[in-house]
Motif scaffolding. Structure first.
Motif: not given
Length: 539
Positions: A222-250
């Protein structure tokens, strides 16, 4: 290193773990109940544990209750929950409380030690990251454009609202994101950054949301993702404009209702995370082109913070340059160089398409390449001097500007070692003709003297590298003619190797050292770029 705390009412379990960890030179401290652990934390006699290993069922309290209370005080502490097979549902529920991993009983001792060591490594990485964050200086500056940014940071400091940071590459978007986190109510929580453009599309979903064991081939744990790692803090998503379209829905779902699923998972996890996104792209245009979801754009664009390019705050260039020269001198353990007044005027006249990052790279280059302690105009890279000559009216204009305090003084990326900004070329090119000072094509990346004769490229105003007229072709022609006239052997191989080295060097600078992305941008395979770097002595 701080000790590993073991909480279990079974003395045999405590004994076995203590002895196994002692053989690995890992200090331990044991407790027989949750109350004993909480009393030790309340006592404050030590710094707390490096890792907590706790049974899920103990007299006088639950391991899940202990997890909740410990996480409240130490949000980044890895907690491993030990559980019998019949308690597996409870262990899975523990992950929603932030558990690092669960350890089923009876456990295999080597695997248990391996898991604990992995938790120790993650804990130490978090400590280093937090120390680096604490050591980051405040962003300072006297340019009016930056004062607007500072006021915005102040107004947003006590807010949990989503922020979209826009600005050209190299303006310090991550530094501003860190400042927003540092001055927010979440400052004691983790700051987790991820560049969505740097991770292959197939891996990005797992990187963001984590995955369950067996979710796909190779998912052995099992692997914790960045959202879990940032629990209680801040998640910085750099270059968000390059995120794949299908992941934008999630991502939209997480921002909408605060819940997400791991890849291969069936239980929704609650995200207690503040999202700060950044991009150098025009998201409105991306929406019109159908490459970015309009509803996600509006979710992210709650508060927009635009960072000015360096050319809009030229008055901050002198002391920024002074700061970077001092920083480079400390890293290389030499006396800091000083810029003459004329050299400063030329720098203020330069547009810096790579912004603060390019200025930092240029100062690194000057620290190594400038022949004297005082840097004169003749010591500056050719393209900087050329830009000054092309705009004669601007050089004088910069002289009356007020010098600012170093702003965004620390780079938005981790410190770059000398090897990253001065890539050595093969020894066989050492005897080829060189130019006096080398160049810094591609946004201020320094070159070795051996590389200086490779065709020179300049930047367009947009920041993309492109040849100006036939200058580089003429330079290549002259170089080839000279080598042929001198009777040098293997002229073809020599020049091709040097051009290949410069192409790879420019691509790695553009992608900040990310080799896979550099290969993609060059249009070659990742195995090809690795092989070429080995052949060219660039490893």
């Amino acid at each position: 290193m701080k000790p590993i705390w073991i909480a279990d009412d079974d003395p045999s379990i405590r004994f076995v773990l203590e002895k196994a960890l002692a053989r690995e030179d890992l200090p331990t401290r044991s407790f027989d109940s949750p109350k004993a652990v909480l009393d030790a934390l309340a006592d404050g006699a030590d710094e707390g544990p490096q890792v907590l290993v706790s049974d899920i069922r103990m007299p006088g309290g639950s391991g899940l209750d202990l997890l909740e209370k410990v996480k409240r005080r130490y949000p980044n502490l890895p907690v491993i929950i030990m559980t019998a097979y019949s308690d597996l549902d409870s262990a899975v529920a523990a992950f929603q409380g932030g558990a690092f991993e669960y350890l089923p009983k009876p456990f295999d001792l080597p695997k248990a030690v391996e898991l604990i060591r992995r938790a120790v490594e993650e804990s130490q990485r978090d400590e280093v990251a937090q120390e680096a964050l604490a050591a980051t200086p405040e962003i300072l500056g006297q340019a009016p454009a930056m004062q607007d940014v500072f006021r915005a940071i102040g107004r947003l400091s006590q807010s949990h609202v989503t922020v979209l940071i826009t600005g050209e590459s190299g303006t310090g978007k991550e530094l501003v994101a860190r400042a927003l986190h540092k001055h927010s109510p979440r400052a004691k929580g983790p700051f987790v950054a991820i560049n969505t453009a740097a991770i292959p599309k197939d891996l990005l979903e797992s990187e963001l949301f984590g995955h369950e064991r067996g979710a796909f081939t190779g998912a052995q744990t099992l692997r914790r993702g960045r959202f879990e790692q940032a629990e209680g803090g801040t998640l910085f998503l750099d270059e968000i404009g390059d995120m794949p379209f299908e992941l934008q829905t999630r991502l939209l779902r997480v921002l909408s209702d605060g819940h997400y699923y791991r890849v291969g998972g069936h239980s929704a996890l609650k995200a207690n995370v503040r999202v700060i996104a950044a991009t150098h792209q025009n998201l409105e245009q991306r929406v019109k082109e159908g490459a970015f979801r309009e509803d996600l754009y509006h979710r992210l664009n709650v508060i927009r913070l635009r960072l000015p390019p360096l050319r809009e705050r030229r008055e901050d260039i002198p002391l920024l340059a002074r700061f970077f020269l001092q920083q480079s001198a400390r890293q290389l353990e030499v006396e800091p160089k000083r810029l003459s007044d004329a050299a400063l005027r030329v720098l203020q006249a330069f547009d810096f398409p790579g912004n603060v990052r390019q200025l930092e790279n240029l100062c690194h280059w000057l620290t190594v390449m400038a022949p004297a302690q005082v840097v004169e105009v003749k010591d500056l890279p050719p393209e900087v001097r050329a830009a000054s000559r092309a705009t004669p009216g601007r050089e004088g204009a910069g002289a009356s500007l007020t010098a600012g305090v170093p702003v965004a003084a620390m780079p938005s990326e981790p410190a770059v070692s000398a090897a990253a900004w001065s890539v050595p070329l093969p020894a066989e090119t050492a005897d080829l003709p060189t130019t006096p000072h080398g160049t810094t094509e591609g946004g201020g990346v320094p070159t070795t003297p051996q590389a200086a004769a490779v065709p020179t490229f300049h930047r367009r105003a947009s920041g993309a590298s492109a040849p100006v007229g036939a200058d580089w072709e003429a330079g290549l022609m002259a170089e080839a003619t000279a080598l042929l006239a001198e009777g040098c052997p293997d002229v073809w191989d020599t020049l091709v190797r040097r051009v290949e080295a410069r192409l790879i060097q420019a691509a790695l600078q553009t992608t900040r050292g990310r080799r896979i992305e550099a290969a993609q941008r060059l249009g070659i395979g990742r195995n090809t770029i690795t092989r070429k770097m080995q052949e060219l002595g660039m490893e």
